[in-house]
Design an enzyme around this catalytic site. Structure first.
Site, PDB file in Angstrom:
ATOM      1  CG  HIS A  66      13.934  15.962   6.271  1.00 40.60           C
ATOM      2  ND1 HIS A  66      15.048  15.185   6.522  1.00 40.60           N
ATOM      3  CD2 HIS A  66      13.585  15.693   5.000  1.00 40.60           C
ATOM      4  CE1 HIS A  66      15.340  14.486   5.433  1.00 40.60           C
ATOM      5  NE2 HIS A  66      14.475  14.782   4.491  1.00 40.60           N
ATOM      6  CG  ASP A  68      14.286  13.693  10.246  1.00 38.28           C
ATOM      7  OD1 ASP A  68      14.036  14.656   9.498  1.00 38.28           O
ATOM      8  OD2 ASP A  68      13.625  12.633  10.225  1.00 38.28           O
ATOM      9  CG  ASP A  99      17.012  12.434   2.205  1.00 39.94           C
ATOM     10  OD1 ASP A  99      16.312  13.424   2.432  1.00 39.94           O
ATOM     11  OD2 ASP A  99      16.581  11.270   2.286  1.00 39.94           O
ATOM     12  CD  GLU A 133      10.889  13.111   4.769  1.00 39.95           C
ATOM     13  OE1 GLU A 133      10.183  12.875   3.782  1.00 39.95           O
ATOM     14  OE2 GLU A 133      11.922  12.465   5.024  1.00 39.95           O
ATOM     15  CD  GLU A 134      14.626  10.534   5.723  1.00 38.44           C
ATOM     16  OE1 GLU A 134      13.893   9.618   5.337  1.00 38.44           O
ATOM     17  OE2 GLU A 134      15.356  11.198   4.964  1.00 38.44           O
ATOM     18  CD  GLU A 162      12.740  15.006   1.023  1.00 35.67           C
ATOM     19  OE1 GLU A 162      13.745  14.325   0.716  1.00 35.67           O
ATOM     20  OE2 GLU A 162      12.324  15.116   2.176  1.00 35.67           O
ATOM     21  CG  HIS A 348      17.412   6.833   2.785  1.00 35.00           C
ATOM     22  ND1 HIS A 348      16.192   6.400   3.272  1.00 35.00           N
ATOM     23  CD2 HIS A 348      17.328   8.181   2.747  1.00 35.00           C
ATOM     24  CE1 HIS A 348      15.398   7.438   3.488  1.00 35.00           C
ATOM     25  NE2 HIS A 348      16.079   8.537   3.174  1.00 35.00           N
TER      26      HIS A 348
HETATM   27 ZN   LIG Z   1      14.486  13.624   2.728  1.00 31.41          ZN
END
Ligand SMILES: [Zn+2]
Length: 376
Positions: A66, A68, A99, A133-134, A162, A348
């Site tokens: 991903h 995003d 990520d 995805e997030e 991931e 994150h």
């Molecule tokens: Zn991810």
């Protein structure tokens, strides 16, 4: 500067907070098209998805990622701007470094190197990217998988980038994930005065034995490396606040994390059966977040184990832990799925980062895996 570091920095500099792709996929599609890939942009709603393929027929190997990222939070909390990638002491900082813009850049570099050296490789090698995805994950890989099902696109193997590693690159190979199912239950009673219970029906008293049975239930004993299926109550509410009123209804939320011995329809039927057996007057809203998946021993797992052992020096832990990932949408197409990526300690968080050494090891890791799966 290495190619993968330069490309990761270019991606981090594009502030692609879900679902805004901010030009990441166009940049990558341009590179892959120059390398001979056929690129298809699949836009659903506000979400960009990219499907880039090289070669013909099967077997089909897909690298899944991903573009995003989650929002950075207050920028003042970061040591440097989250969208201005910087290297300090051998570590690359920026939102998405781990990520998973680092893995996505490594995918692209590995794919370029693979097709340059093996132009006539067997089968198809592909990259699938989404910008959702997030977030809700509705118009991302879930929708792409529906389109693939409609057009009969088969997928044999899927490698998700991931961040799966825990302490050092390659120490963990994700071979499955649990399913997740959430319920919002409303139990109806009849409101009344506590002094006149015969004129009311107390939904708390009606529901408690059923909830106790669900909470105590042993759903299974676990499956392979999966823990036993578990039901957890997250919210419960009833009552007016007054001490002399029997409430008219009770609301309960609960979530099930389940292994591949179950699927959502069977779990829903089991739970509804328990509630009905206790004579409750209820309604129940279900949200299916994703079915579990599990990749048994076979070519994909064996190849991945070998490649990771070469990188880390010891065989990886093979795990089915963690939350959910987009692999949950690809697995139901019949694909074997695994997840391999960098260390996840900072994802994150403020000052998200990846070690430059790990980042620079990733293209070679993915390339060895592609070579083993699609040998000349
Ligand atoms: Zn991810």
């Amino acid at each position: 500067m290495s190619e993968v570091l330069a490309l990761t920095r270019e991606l981090i500099a594009r502030p692609s907070v879900t679902p805004d792709d901010a030009g990441c996929q166009a940049l990558l599609a341009g590179r892959l098209a120059r390398a001979g890939f056929a690129c298809e942009h699949l836009r659903f709603g506000a979400v960009d998805n990219l499907w880039a393929t090289h070669g013909q027929g099967g077997p089909v190997l897909v690298l899944l990622g991903h573009t995003d990222v989650v929002p950075p939070g207050p920028r003042g909390d970061w040591s440097s701007d989250p969208f201005d990638p910087v290297v300090r002491d051998g570590v690359l900082y920026g939102r998405g470094a781990a990520d998973m813009k680092g893995s996505v850049a490594a995918f692209v570099v590995a794919l370029e190197q693979f097709v340059a050296a093996h132009a006539g490789h067997p089968g198809t090698v592909a990259l699938l990217l989404t910008s959702d995805e997030e977030g809700d994950a509705i118009d991302g890989v879930r929708r792409v998988a529906e389109a693939f099902r409609d057009r009969g696109q088969r997928i044999d193997w899927c490698i998700t980038g991931e961040p799966s590693s825990t302490r050092r690159l390659g120490d963990l190979l994700r071979v499955g994930r649990r399913g997740s199912l959430t319920a919002a239950l409303r139990v109806r009673g009849v409101q009344g005065h506590v002094a006149y219970p015969e004129q009311a029906r107390n939904p708390v008293h009606q529901a408690l034995p059923a909830l106790a049975e669900l909470a105590a239930r042993r759903w299974d004993e676990g499956f392979e490396s999966f823990p036993p299926t578990s039901l957890q109550t997250s919210n419960i509410a009833a009552g007016t606040g007054a001490g002399n009123v029997i409430p008219g209804e009770l609301r309960v939320d609960f979530n099930l994390r389940y292994n591949p011995l179950w699927d959502a329809p069977r779990l829903e039927a089991e739970v509804e059966g328990v509630l009905a057996r206790h004579g409750l007057d209820f309604d129940l809203r279900w949200h299916r977040s994703g079915e579990p998946f599990f990749t048994p021993e076979g070519l994909l797992r064996a190849a991945a184990r070998e490649v990771l052992a070469n990188v880390a020096g010891v065989a990886p832990e093979e795990s089915t832990g963690g939350g959910t990932s987009d692999a949950r949408f690809i697995a139901p197409l019949g694909a074997q799925c695994i997840e391999i990526g960098p260390v996840n300690a900072s994802i994150h968080k403020v000052d998200e980062h990846v070690s430059v050494a790990d980042l620079e090891a990733l293209p070679g890791l993915y390339l060895s895996l592609i070579r083993r799966l699609l040998p000349d």
